[in-house]
Design an enzyme around this catalytic site. Sequence first.
Site, PDB file in Angstrom:
ATOM      1  N   PRO A  11       0.785  -1.228   0.000  1.00 20.77           N
ATOM      2  CA  PRO A  11       0.000   0.000   0.000  1.00 20.77           C
ATOM      3  C   PRO A  11       0.821   1.285   0.000  1.00 20.77           C
ATOM      4  O   PRO A  11       1.848   1.375   0.670  1.00 20.77           O
ATOM      5  CB  PRO A  11      -0.818  -0.104   1.293  1.00 20.77           C
ATOM      6  CG  PRO A  11      -0.125  -1.115   2.122  1.00 20.77           C
ATOM      7  CD  PRO A  11       0.533  -2.067   1.175  1.00 20.77           C
ATOM      8  N   ASN A  12       0.309   2.221  -0.772  1.00 17.76           N
ATOM      9  CA  ASN A  12       0.830   3.594  -0.890  1.00 17.76           C
ATOM     10  C   ASN A  12       2.110   3.706  -1.715  1.00 17.76           C
ATOM     11  O   ASN A  12       2.565   4.813  -1.990  1.00 17.76           O
ATOM     12  CB  ASN A  12       1.037   4.241   0.496  1.00 17.76           C
ATOM     13  CG  ASN A  12      -0.272   4.351   1.256  1.00 17.76           C
ATOM     14  OD1 ASN A  12      -1.235   4.886   0.720  1.00 17.76           O
ATOM     15  ND2 ASN A  12      -0.322   3.812   2.450  1.00 17.76           N
ATOM     16  N   ARG A  19       5.613  12.068  -3.148  1.00 16.32           N
ATOM     17  CA  ARG A  19       5.574  12.612  -1.791  1.00 16.32           C
ATOM     18  C   ARG A  19       6.782  12.080  -1.031  1.00 16.32           C
ATOM     19  O   ARG A  19       7.343  11.060  -1.399  1.00 16.32           O
ATOM     20  CB  ARG A  19       4.292  12.149  -1.056  1.00 16.32           C
ATOM     21  CG  ARG A  19       2.974  12.533  -1.678  1.00 16.32           C
ATOM     22  CD  ARG A  19       2.557  13.957  -1.353  1.00 16.32           C
ATOM     23  NE  ARG A  19       2.729  14.276   0.065  1.00 16.32           N
ATOM     24  CZ  ARG A  19       1.774  14.202   0.981  1.00 16.32           C
ATOM     25  NH1 ARG A  19       0.579  13.797   0.644  1.00 16.32           N
ATOM     26  NH2 ARG A  19       2.012  14.539   2.231  1.00 16.32           N
ATOM     27  N   TYR A  24      11.884   8.418   0.615  1.00 17.75           N
ATOM     28  CA  TYR A  24      11.766   7.366  -0.401  1.00 17.75           C
ATOM     29  C   TYR A  24      12.428   7.708  -1.736  1.00 17.75           C
ATOM     30  O   TYR A  24      12.402   6.884  -2.656  1.00 17.75           O
ATOM     31  CB  TYR A  24      10.283   7.032  -0.626  1.00 17.75           C
ATOM     32  CG  TYR A  24       9.597   6.533   0.627  1.00 17.75           C
ATOM     33  CD1 TYR A  24       9.970   5.318   1.194  1.00 17.75           C
ATOM     34  CD2 TYR A  24       8.603   7.277   1.257  1.00 17.75           C
ATOM     35  CE1 TYR A  24       9.353   4.858   2.352  1.00 17.75           C
ATOM     36  CE2 TYR A  24       7.979   6.824   2.407  1.00 17.75           C
ATOM     37  CZ  TYR A  24       8.361   5.611   2.957  1.00 17.75           C
ATOM     38  OH  TYR A  24       7.761   5.155   4.103  1.00 17.75           O
ATOM     39  N   ASN A  75       7.940  -5.866  -1.428  1.00 15.54           N
ATOM     40  CA  ASN A  75       7.957  -4.740  -0.497  1.00 15.54           C
ATOM     41  C   ASN A  75       6.527  -4.645   0.030  1.00 15.54           C
ATOM     42  O   ASN A  75       5.653  -4.048  -0.607  1.00 15.54           O
ATOM     43  CB  ASN A  75       8.369  -3.442  -1.187  1.00 15.54           C
ATOM     44  CG  ASN A  75       8.445  -2.291  -0.183  1.00 15.54           C
ATOM     45  OD1 ASN A  75       7.943  -2.407   0.942  1.00 15.54           O
ATOM     46  ND2 ASN A  75       9.056  -1.192  -0.591  1.00 15.54           N
ATOM     47  N   ALA A  78       3.363  -1.087   4.591  1.00 14.19           N
ATOM     48  CA  ALA A  78       2.857  -1.124   5.970  1.00 14.19           C
ATOM     49  C   ALA A  78       2.362  -2.511   6.383  1.00 14.19           C
ATOM     50  O   ALA A  78       2.349  -2.833   7.579  1.00 14.19           O
ATOM     51  CB  ALA A  78       1.751  -0.095   6.145  1.00 14.19           C
ATOM     52  N   HIS A  81       4.321  -4.789   8.825  1.00 15.22           N
ATOM     53  CA  HIS A  81       4.263  -4.621  10.283  1.00 15.22           C
ATOM     54  C   HIS A  81       2.956  -5.117  10.890  1.00 15.22           C
ATOM     55  O   HIS A  81       2.800  -5.058  12.104  1.00 15.22           O
ATOM     56  CB  HIS A  81       4.456  -3.134  10.620  1.00 15.22           C
ATOM     57  CG  HIS A  81       5.540  -2.486   9.803  1.00 15.22           C
ATOM     58  ND1 HIS A  81       6.835  -2.958   9.800  1.00 15.22           N
ATOM     59  CD2 HIS A  81       5.532  -1.434   8.941  1.00 15.22           C
ATOM     60  CE1 HIS A  81       7.568  -2.206   8.977  1.00 15.22           C
ATOM     61  NE2 HIS A  81       6.795  -1.282   8.441  1.00 15.22           N
ATOM     62  N   GLU A  99      12.601  -9.848   0.873  1.00 17.58           N
ATOM     63  CA  GLU A  99      11.817  -8.686   1.335  1.00 17.58           C
ATOM     64  C   GLU A  99      12.663  -7.426   1.129  1.00 17.58           C
ATOM     65  O   GLU A  99      13.845  -7.407   1.476  1.00 17.58           O
ATOM     66  CB  GLU A  99      11.512  -8.876   2.829  1.00 17.58           C
ATOM     67  CG  GLU A  99      10.756  -7.726   3.468  1.00 17.58           C
ATOM     68  CD  GLU A  99      10.518  -7.985   4.974  1.00 17.58           C
ATOM     69  OE1 GLU A  99      10.873  -9.084   5.484  1.00 17.58           O
ATOM     70  OE2 GLU A  99       9.997  -7.070   5.631  1.00 17.58           O
ATOM     71  N   HIS A 101      12.807  -3.118   1.612  1.00 18.95           N
ATOM     72  CA  HIS A 101      12.299  -1.836   2.079  1.00 18.95           C
ATOM     73  C   HIS A 101      13.216  -0.749   1.540  1.00 18.95           C
ATOM     74  O   HIS A 101      14.448  -0.850   1.661  1.00 18.95           O
ATOM     75  CB  HIS A 101      12.260  -1.767   3.612  1.00 18.95           C
ATOM     76  CG  HIS A 101      11.331  -2.775   4.187  1.00 18.95           C
ATOM     77  ND1 HIS A 101       9.956  -2.597   4.165  1.00 18.95           N
ATOM     78  CD2 HIS A 101      11.553  -3.981   4.742  1.00 18.95           C
ATOM     79  CE1 HIS A 101       9.388  -3.664   4.694  1.00 18.95           C
ATOM     80  NE2 HIS A 101      10.330  -4.517   5.046  1.00 18.95           N
ATOM     81  N   SER A 103      13.431   2.390   2.555  1.00 12.23           N
ATOM     82  CA  SER A 103      14.046   3.094   3.692  1.00 12.23           C
ATOM     83  C   SER A 103      14.610   2.069   4.677  1.00 12.23           C
ATOM     84  O   SER A 103      14.269   0.883   4.624  1.00 12.23           O
ATOM     85  CB  SER A 103      12.999   3.963   4.385  1.00 12.23           C
ATOM     86  OG  SER A 103      11.973   3.155   4.950  1.00 12.23           O
ATOM     87  N   ARG A 108      13.909   4.063  11.835  1.00 11.46           N
ATOM     88  CA  ARG A 108      12.665   4.840  11.884  1.00 11.46           C
ATOM     89  C   ARG A 108      11.874   4.514  13.157  1.00 11.46           C
ATOM     90  O   ARG A 108      12.431   4.024  14.127  1.00 11.46           O
ATOM     91  CB  ARG A 108      11.873   4.583  10.591  1.00 11.46           C
ATOM     92  CG  ARG A 108      12.682   4.991   9.339  1.00 11.46           C
ATOM     93  CD  ARG A 108      11.900   4.801   8.068  1.00 11.46           C
ATOM     94  NE  ARG A 108      10.725   5.686   8.036  1.00 11.46           N
ATOM     95  CZ  ARG A 108       9.755   5.595   7.134  1.00 11.46           C
ATOM     96  NH1 ARG A 108       9.830   4.674   6.180  1.00 11.46           N
ATOM     97  NH2 ARG A 108       8.728   6.422   7.160  1.00 11.46           N
ATOM     98  N   ARG A 112       7.980   0.276  13.092  1.00 12.77           N
ATOM     99  CA  ARG A 112       8.466  -0.243  11.794  1.00 12.77           C
ATOM    100  C   ARG A 112       9.585  -1.264  11.980  1.00 12.77           C
ATOM    101  O   ARG A 112      10.063  -1.848  11.006  1.00 12.77           O
ATOM    102  CB  ARG A 112       8.968   0.893  10.912  1.00 12.77           C
ATOM    103  CG  ARG A 112       7.890   1.867  10.495  1.00 12.77           C
ATOM    104  CD  ARG A 112       8.418   2.881   9.500  1.00 12.77           C
ATOM    105  NE  ARG A 112       7.595   4.070   9.496  1.00 12.77           N
ATOM    106  CZ  ARG A 112       6.473   4.217   8.775  1.00 12.77           C
ATOM    107  NH1 ARG A 112       6.064   3.270   7.979  1.00 12.77           N
ATOM    108  NH2 ARG A 112       5.779   5.337   8.849  1.00 12.77           N
TER     109      ARG A 112
HETATM  110  O1  CA2 Z   1      10.784   1.662   3.217  1.00 16.77           O
HETATM  111  C1  CA2 Z   1       9.897   0.999   2.670  1.00 16.77           C
HETATM  112  O2  CA2 Z   1       9.982   0.563   1.532  1.00 16.77           O
HETATM  113  C2  CA2 Z   1       8.570   0.773   3.401  1.00 16.77           C
HETATM  114  O3  CA2 Z   1       8.148  -0.561   3.111  1.00 16.77           O
HETATM  115  C3  CA2 Z   1       7.598   1.788   2.843  1.00 16.77           C
HETATM  116  C4  CA2 Z   1       6.246   1.771   3.528  1.00 16.77           C
HETATM  117  C5  CA2 Z   1       6.400   1.849   5.048  1.00 16.77           C
HETATM  118  O4  CA2 Z   1       5.132   1.674   5.667  1.00 16.77           O
HETATM  119  C6  CA2 Z   1       7.347   0.775   5.569  1.00 16.77           C
HETATM  120  O5  CA2 Z   1       7.473   0.938   6.977  1.00 16.77           O
HETATM  121  C7  CA2 Z   1       8.695   0.906   4.909  1.00 16.77           C
HETATM  122  C8  CA2 Z   1       5.419   2.996   3.097  1.00 16.77           C
HETATM  123  C9  CA2 Z   1       5.177   3.032   1.625  1.00 16.77           C
HETATM  124  C10 CA2 Z   1       4.493   4.326   1.335  1.00 16.77           C
HETATM  125  O6  CA2 Z   1       5.183   4.954   0.295  1.00 16.77           O
HETATM  126  C11 CA2 Z   1       5.024   6.286   0.125  1.00 16.77           C
HETATM  127  C12 CA2 Z   1       5.804   6.851  -0.836  1.00 16.77           C
HETATM  128  C13 CA2 Z   1       5.707   8.197  -1.041  1.00 16.77           C
HETATM  129  C14 CA2 Z   1       4.815   8.963  -0.315  1.00 16.77           C
HETATM  130  C15 CA2 Z   1       4.026   8.392   0.659  1.00 16.77           C
HETATM  131  C16 CA2 Z   1       4.130   7.032   0.867  1.00 16.77           C
END
Ligand code: CA2
Length: 147
Positions: A11-12, A19, A24, A75, A78, A81, A99, A101, A103, A108, A112
Amino acid sequence: MALSIYVLNGPNLNLLGLREPEIYGRQTLDDVCGLCEEGGSELGLNIVFRQSNAEHDLIDWVHEARETAAGIVINPAAYSHTSVALLDALNAFDGPVIEVHISNIHKRENFRHHSYVSARADGVIAGCGVEGYLLALRRLASLCGSP
Ligand code: CA2
């Protein structure tokens, strides 16, 4: 024939590059798809690249991968977690799972730091930016014996 690798995104991640570039980076999910296709073709891998904001889509794609894929890069975003359901689906997949990520989740917030998916993953890459996807493909190629 090229081995099929599923690259699944949670998701996202469709917002990548649009953003929070300080976390990211500036590359979009389409850019990441292009990188994976390019890297995959150099490694003799056929890439099936998908993203969904819905947990059940990711689970259904892992089930689909049981029939068609040699390995999975995921990946879970969220859902890493929170999702025992995604872990259960991955436990029913026989091939290697890496897997990724973008970031470094360990630098963080505390929530996470734990990933359910890591209990199944054969490797975990965090904090290498979108290059982590290419590192994951390289590892899968080596685990799957792709020339
Ligand atoms: O670091 C990663 O790849 C994460 O999997 C990204 C997830 C986060 O919940 C994990 O803890 C770490 C969030 C993905 C959302 O991506 C966005 C990208 C740009 C703007 C907003 C969200």
